[in-house]
Write a protein that holds these residues in place. Structure first.
Motif, PDB file in Angstrom:
ATOM      1  N   LEU A  53     -64.334  -7.935  61.944  1.00 52.56           N
ATOM      2  CA  LEU A  53     -63.175  -8.506  61.256  1.00 52.56           C
ATOM      3  C   LEU A  53     -63.435  -9.937  60.784  1.00 52.56           C
ATOM      4  O   LEU A  53     -62.827 -10.397  59.818  1.00 52.56           O
ATOM      5  N   ALA A  54     -64.340 -10.623  61.465  1.00 49.35           N
ATOM      6  CA  ALA A  54     -64.591 -12.029  61.142  1.00 49.35           C
ATOM      7  C   ALA A  54     -65.052 -12.215  59.700  1.00 49.35           C
ATOM      8  O   ALA A  54     -64.799 -13.255  59.093  1.00 49.35           O
ATOM      9  N   GLY A  55     -65.710 -11.221  59.130  1.00 52.20           N
ATOM     10  CA  GLY A  55     -66.223 -11.351  57.776  1.00 52.20           C
ATOM     11  C   GLY A  55     -65.315 -10.786  56.703  1.00 52.20           C
ATOM     12  O   GLY A  55     -65.609 -10.913  55.508  1.00 52.20           O
ATOM     13  N   ARG A  56     -64.221 -10.169  57.089  1.00 52.27           N
ATOM     14  CA  ARG A  56     -63.343  -9.531  56.101  1.00 52.27           C
ATOM     15  C   ARG A  56     -62.452 -10.541  55.390  1.00 52.27           C
ATOM     16  O   ARG A  56     -61.906 -11.451  56.002  1.00 52.27           O
ATOM     17  N   GLU A  57     -62.288 -10.356  54.069  1.00 50.22           N
ATOM     18  CA  GLU A  57     -61.426 -11.221  53.272  1.00 50.22           C
ATOM     19  C   GLU A  57     -60.093 -10.552  52.959  1.00 50.22           C
ATOM     20  O   GLU A  57     -59.155 -11.224  52.536  1.00 50.22           O
ATOM     21  N   ARG A  58     -60.000  -9.236  53.147  1.00 43.55           N
ATOM     22  CA  ARG A  58     -58.760  -8.504  52.883  1.00 43.55           C
ATOM     23  C   ARG A  58     -58.413  -7.640  54.091  1.00 43.55           C
ATOM     24  O   ARG A  58     -59.273  -7.004  54.667  1.00 43.55           O
ATOM     25  N   LEU A  59     -57.139  -7.623  54.418  1.00 40.99           N
ATOM     26  CA  LEU A  59     -56.679  -6.812  55.547  1.00 40.99           C
ATOM     27  C   LEU A  59     -55.272  -6.315  55.244  1.00 40.99           C
ATOM     28  O   LEU A  59     -54.385  -7.091  54.890  1.00 40.99           O
ATOM     29  N   SER A  60     -55.080  -4.998  55.351  1.00 37.03           N
ATOM     30  CA  SER A  60     -53.772  -4.411  55.077  1.00 37.03           C
ATOM     31  C   SER A  60     -53.350  -3.502  56.224  1.00 37.03           C
ATOM     32  O   SER A  60     -54.104  -2.632  56.652  1.00 37.03           O
ATOM     33  N   PHE A  61     -52.132  -3.718  56.694  1.00 44.18           N
ATOM     34  CA  PHE A  61     -51.534  -2.873  57.731  1.00 44.18           C
ATOM     35  C   PHE A  61     -50.374  -2.075  57.157  1.00 44.18           C
ATOM     36  O   PHE A  61     -49.551  -1.544  57.898  1.00 44.18           O
ATOM     37  N   ALA A  62     -50.299  -1.976  55.835  1.00 47.11           N
ATOM     38  CA  ALA A  62     -49.135  -1.383  55.178  1.00 47.11           C
ATOM     39  C   ALA A  62     -48.906   0.070  55.560  1.00 47.11           C
ATOM     40  O   ALA A  62     -47.782   0.548  55.527  1.00 47.11           O
ATOM     41  N   ASP A  63     -49.955   0.802  55.904  1.00 46.92           N
ATOM     42  CA  ASP A  63     -49.783   2.221  56.238  1.00 46.92           C
ATOM     43  C   ASP A  63     -50.035   2.492  57.714  1.00 46.92           C
ATOM     44  O   ASP A  63     -50.355   3.604  58.108  1.00 46.92           O
ATOM     45  N   GLN A  64     -49.909   1.449  58.541  1.00 49.65           N
ATOM     46  CA  GLN A  64     -50.226   1.578  59.958  1.00 49.65           C
ATOM     47  C   GLN A  64     -49.002   1.331  60.836  1.00 49.65           C
ATOM     48  O   GLN A  64     -48.095   0.590  60.457  1.00 49.65           O
ATOM     49  N   GLN A  65     -48.997   1.933  61.995  1.00 54.65           N
ATOM     50  CA  GLN A  65     -47.964   1.672  62.987  1.00 54.65           C
ATOM     51  C   GLN A  65     -48.420   0.468  63.810  1.00 54.65           C
ATOM     52  O   GLN A  65     -49.191   0.605  64.749  1.00 54.65           O
ATOM     53  N   MET A  66     -47.931  -0.697  63.429  1.00 54.22           N
ATOM     54  CA  MET A  66     -48.376  -1.931  64.055  1.00 54.22           C
ATOM     55  C   MET A  66     -47.194  -2.657  64.697  1.00 54.22           C
ATOM     56  O   MET A  66     -46.059  -2.525  64.265  1.00 54.22           O
ATOM     57  N   ASP A  67     -47.503  -3.459  65.716  1.00 51.00           N
ATOM     58  CA  ASP A  67     -46.490  -4.308  66.329  1.00 51.00           C
ATOM     59  C   ASP A  67     -46.981  -5.752  66.296  1.00 51.00           C
ATOM     60  O   ASP A  67     -48.067  -6.046  65.794  1.00 51.00           O
ATOM     61  N   ASP A  68     -46.190  -6.654  66.821  1.00 50.27           N
ATOM     62  CA  ASP A  68     -46.526  -8.077  66.783  1.00 50.27           C
ATOM     63  C   ASP A  68     -47.866  -8.369  67.447  1.00 50.27           C
ATOM     64  O   ASP A  68     -48.705  -9.082  66.887  1.00 50.27           O
ATOM     65  N   GLU A  69     -48.054  -7.834  68.648  1.00 56.12           N
ATOM     66  CA  GLU A  69     -49.239  -8.161  69.442  1.00 56.12           C
ATOM     67  C   GLU A  69     -50.521  -7.672  68.781  1.00 56.12           C
ATOM     68  O   GLU A  69     -51.489  -8.433  68.628  1.00 56.12           O
ATOM     69  N   SER A  70     -50.540  -6.417  68.360  1.00 58.50           N
ATOM     70  CA  SER A  70     -51.761  -5.852  67.780  1.00 58.50           C
ATOM     71  C   SER A  70     -52.083  -6.477  66.428  1.00 58.50           C
ATOM     72  O   SER A  70     -53.242  -6.766  66.121  1.00 58.50           O
ATOM     73  N   THR A  71     -51.063  -6.728  65.620  1.00 61.03           N
ATOM     74  CA  THR A  71     -51.291  -7.340  64.307  1.00 61.03           C
ATOM     75  C   THR A  71     -51.845  -8.748  64.453  1.00 61.03           C
ATOM     76  O   THR A  71     -52.832  -9.114  63.803  1.00 61.03           O
ATOM     77  N   ALA A  72     -51.222  -9.542  65.305  1.00 64.55           N
ATOM     78  CA  ALA A  72     -51.669 -10.923  65.496  1.00 64.55           C
ATOM     79  C   ALA A  72     -53.082 -10.974  66.062  1.00 64.55           C
ATOM     80  O   ALA A  72     -53.898 -11.819  65.650  1.00 64.55           O
ATOM     81  N   ARG A  73     -53.402 -10.082  66.977  1.00 68.02           N
ATOM     82  CA  ARG A  73     -54.734 -10.079  67.574  1.00 68.02           C
ATOM     83  C   ARG A  73     -55.810  -9.835  66.519  1.00 68.02           C
ATOM     84  O   ARG A  73     -56.854 -10.502  66.488  1.00 68.02           O
ATOM     85  N   LEU A  74     -55.554  -8.891  65.613  1.00 71.04           N
ATOM     86  CA  LEU A  74     -56.539  -8.564  64.581  1.00 71.04           C
ATOM     87  C   LEU A  74     -56.644  -9.672  63.534  1.00 71.04           C
ATOM     88  O   LEU A  74     -57.744 -10.009  63.089  1.00 71.04           O
ATOM     89  N   VAL A  75     -55.514 -10.236  63.144  1.00 75.37           N
ATOM     90  CA  VAL A  75     -55.543 -11.326  62.161  1.00 75.37           C
ATOM     91  C   VAL A  75     -56.277 -12.536  62.735  1.00 75.37           C
ATOM     92  O   VAL A  75     -57.061 -13.196  62.032  1.00 75.37           O
ATOM     93  N   CYS A  76     -56.060 -12.826  63.988  1.00 77.48           N
ATOM     94  CA  CYS A  76     -56.728 -13.964  64.618  1.00 77.48           C
ATOM     95  C   CYS A  76     -58.236 -13.769  64.714  1.00 77.48           C
ATOM     96  O   CYS A  76     -58.990 -14.746  64.806  1.00 77.48           O
ATOM     97  N   ALA A  77     -58.687 -12.523  64.670  1.00 80.04           N
ATOM     98  CA  ALA A  77     -60.127 -12.241  64.716  1.00 80.04           C
ATOM     99  C   ALA A  77     -60.771 -12.329  63.340  1.00 80.04           C
ATOM    100  O   ALA A  77     -61.992 -12.409  63.222  1.00 80.04           O
ATOM    101  N   ALA A  78     -59.947 -12.339  62.290  1.00 76.58           N
ATOM    102  CA  ALA A  78     -60.455 -12.341  60.907  1.00 76.58           C
ATOM    103  C   ALA A  78     -60.513 -13.769  60.375  1.00 76.58           C
ATOM    104  O   ALA A  78     -59.656 -14.205  59.598  1.00 76.58           O
ATOM    105  N   ASP A  79     -61.539 -14.514  60.762  1.00 78.32           N
ATOM    106  CA  ASP A  79     -61.615 -15.938  60.448  1.00 78.32           C
ATOM    107  C   ASP A  79     -61.689 -16.250  58.957  1.00 78.32           C
ATOM    108  O   ASP A  79     -61.306 -17.334  58.525  1.00 78.32           O
ATOM    109  N   ASN A  80     -62.223 -15.322  58.156  1.00 79.81           N
ATOM    110  CA  ASN A  80     -62.404 -15.583  56.728  1.00 79.81           C
ATOM    111  C   ASN A  80     -61.389 -14.854  55.847  1.00 79.81           C
ATOM    112  O   ASN A  80     -61.588 -14.716  54.643  1.00 79.81           O
TER     113      ASN A  80
END
Length: 225
Positions: free
Chosen positions: A48-75
């Motif tokens: 995830l650290a190298g990704r420039e685009r991230l979409s959760f639009a079609d996923q069953q996500m909650d606050d904790e899981s979404t924030a954890r993944l976004v925080c791992a995507a430094d770029n």
């Protein structure tokens, strides 16, 4: 055979796995890969650290899981956590956690379309740190002028904003936004409860501004004259 295959998988180094996962075209594929085993889950997070685009639009996500993944995507530069029929459930708590991510200052595009669980509090906290933001979609939410004031004060590079059906936003918020976001090129005001003469006022401030009314679901666009 299964044991041999598992052994081969376990011998792959984390960096090779992470690079392979980085090449996956969608978050759905990455999520499935991360569910194989602990090692693959860690490699998926590293990728995830190298990704420039991230979409959760079609996923069953909650606050904790979404924030954890976004925080791992430094770029990360483009973030889409729009609500979909699968029910992405993000609240102010999630936006507060996302606001602490290293990538927030690099984000150029954010979509929070249809996030009924967010309020001014979460939006203000996020946009106040997203100073590189150029494109914002907060249509279908219950934000008020307070969010627009924050956007106006902290997002000088904003080019487009979608406020479709933001019925608690008033003329005051729109004027503040257009006055301060001098790079603003397009604003979507469909479904809002503001008088038509407000748009004339916005055009006076910014003659080149495109004021549009766009249905997010029907792909119909009409320009407000």
């Amino acid at each position: 055979m299964a044991t041999e295959t598992e052994a081969e998988i376990e011998r792959l180094p984390i960096d090779l796995l992470a690079y392979t996962f980085f090449l996956l075209p969608s978050f759905r594929d990455l999520a499935q890969a991360g569910g194989v085993c602990k090692k693959w889950r860690w490699a998926a997070l590293v990728s995830l650290a190298g990704r420039e685009r991230l979409s959760f639009a079609d996923q069953q996500m909650d606050d904790e899981s979404t924030a954890r993944l976004v925080c791992a995507a430094d770029n990360l530069k483009e973030l889409n956590i729009s609500r979909s029929c699968w029910g992405c459930q993000i609240t102010d708590e999630g936006l507060f956690k996302i606001s602490s991510a290293k990538c927030v200052g690099k984000l150029t595009s954010i979509s929070l379309w249809g996030m009924a669980g967010i309020t001014d509090s979460g939006v203000i906290n996020l946009v106040s740190k997203a100073y590189s933001l150029q494109h914002l979609n907060i249509g279908g939410t219950f934000i008020t002028d307070e969010s627009l004031y924050a956007i106006a004060n902290h997002c000088p590079n904003l080019k487009t904003i979608i406020l479709w059906s933001c019925r608690h936003v008033t003329e005051s918020g729109l004027i503040a936004l257009v006055n301060k976001c001098r790079k603003l090129e397009s604003i979507n005001v469909g479904g809002m409860r503001v008088p038509l003469d407000c748009f004339t006022g916005l055009r006076t401030i910014s003659p080149a501004l495109q004021i549009r009314s766009v249905s997010q679901h029907l792909n119909i666009s009409t320009q407000v004259v």
